[in-house]
Enzyme design. Structure first.
Site, PDB file in Angstrom:
ATOM      1  N   PRO A 154      31.755 -43.428  58.914  1.00 16.24           N
ATOM      2  CA  PRO A 154      30.560 -44.299  59.154  1.00 16.24           C
ATOM      3  C   PRO A 154      30.575 -45.713  58.711  1.00 16.24           C
ATOM      4  CG  PRO A 154      30.014 -42.918  57.232  1.00 16.24           C
ATOM      5  CD  PRO A 154      31.604 -42.695  57.681  1.00 16.24           C
ATOM      6  N   TYR A 155      31.625 -46.151  58.041  1.00 14.25           N
ATOM      7  CA  TYR A 155      31.686 -47.280  57.380  1.00 14.25           C
ATOM      8  C   TYR A 155      31.458 -48.716  58.304  1.00 14.25           C
ATOM      9  CZ  TYR A 155      32.820 -51.419  54.164  1.00 14.25           C
ATOM     10  OH  TYR A 155      32.737 -52.458  53.300  1.00 14.25           O
ATOM     11  N   GLY A 156      32.003 -48.622  59.339  1.00 12.53           N
ATOM     12  CA  GLY A 156      32.066 -49.777  60.394  1.00 12.53           C
ATOM     13  C   GLY A 156      30.759 -49.796  61.052  1.00 12.53           C
TER      14      GLY A 156
END
Length: 245
Positions: A154-156
């Site tokens: 989920p970082y992006g």
């Protein structure tokens, strides 16, 4: 200049805290561990450590109240605290995984930190800044390629969301005494978000200290009216020269 930096005990946050403290600013080092925050602050001139978990509304409110009381206000908020891909995939650099393999709890933890955290801290600080007559917010961002890279859920998405949030914050605050800008390194950076086994040599990664010059400038009188800008640290000198004409 009185500064509050979230996630300032390591990585980009520590680099910016060090640069600002060295330039004469009074820096509040925010971190989930108050012991670690105080330890880091003790090594910086005039700095103070504060317990701050950006995911927790009560922690945010208590930290902002504490800093405001101790410093008499906050002139600059740097939203920096973040969780990286290691939180959901320790081997994300060498073994990227599809979004469907990401654990739900990990997804929520990263979004809560990287996106909701920016919202919660700014939501607490902005009314105080407006009442005090002004202030500045700098939200740390990442390169656009990181936001859409395979294996980066989920970082992006969390960082894409925080950038959109920042632009809307700037739109909402346009014409007021509070400015909002984005600052990003401009490439992969040597921070604690990298896997332990990844080589940091050979110029492959930027040094976190690349954030120093632009954040010090953003705290300076020259940047008082700068608003809704996306500043890339590796290109900062060129950007500033063009701005000065």
């Amino acid at each position: 200049m009185r500064v509050l930096i979230t996630g300032a005990t390591s990585g980009l946050g520590l680099a910016m805290a060090s640069a600002l403290a060295s330039s004469g600013a009074t820096v509040s080092v925010g971190g989930r561990s108050v012991e670690r925050a105080q330890q880091v602050a003790a090594g910086l001139p005039g700095a103070v450590g504060v317990e701050l978990d950006v995911r927790d509304e009560s922690s945010v409110a208590a930290a902002v109240e504490d800093v405001w009381s101790r410093l008499g206000g906050v002139d600059l908020l740097v939203n920096n605290a973040g969780l990286g891909m290691r939180a959901v995939n320790p081997d994300f650099m060498t073994d990227p995984r599809g979004f469907w393999e990401v654990p739900v709890d990990g997804f929520r933890a990263v979004v809560d930190t990287n996106l909701t955290g920016y919202f919660l801290v700014a939501r607490e600080v902005v009314p105080r800044m407006l009442a005090a007559g002004g202030g500045r917010i700098v939200n740390v961002a990442v390169s656009e390629s990181t936001m859409v890279r395979a294996g980066f859920v989920p970082y992006g998405p969390s960082r894409a969301g925080s950038e959109a949030l920042s632009r809307i914050m700037a739109a909402d605050l346009r014409g007021t005494s509070v400015t909002v800008n984005l600052l990003l390194p401009g490439g992969p950076t040597d921070t604690g978000m990298l896997p332990a086994h990844v080589s940091r040599g050979g110029g492959r990664f930027l040094d976190a200290e690349v954030m120093g010059p632009p954040i010090v400038w953003l705290a300076s009188p020259e940047a008082e009216s700068v608003h809704d800008q996306r500043i890339v640290a590796v290109d900062f000198e060129r950007w500033l020269a063009e701005r000065r004409g």
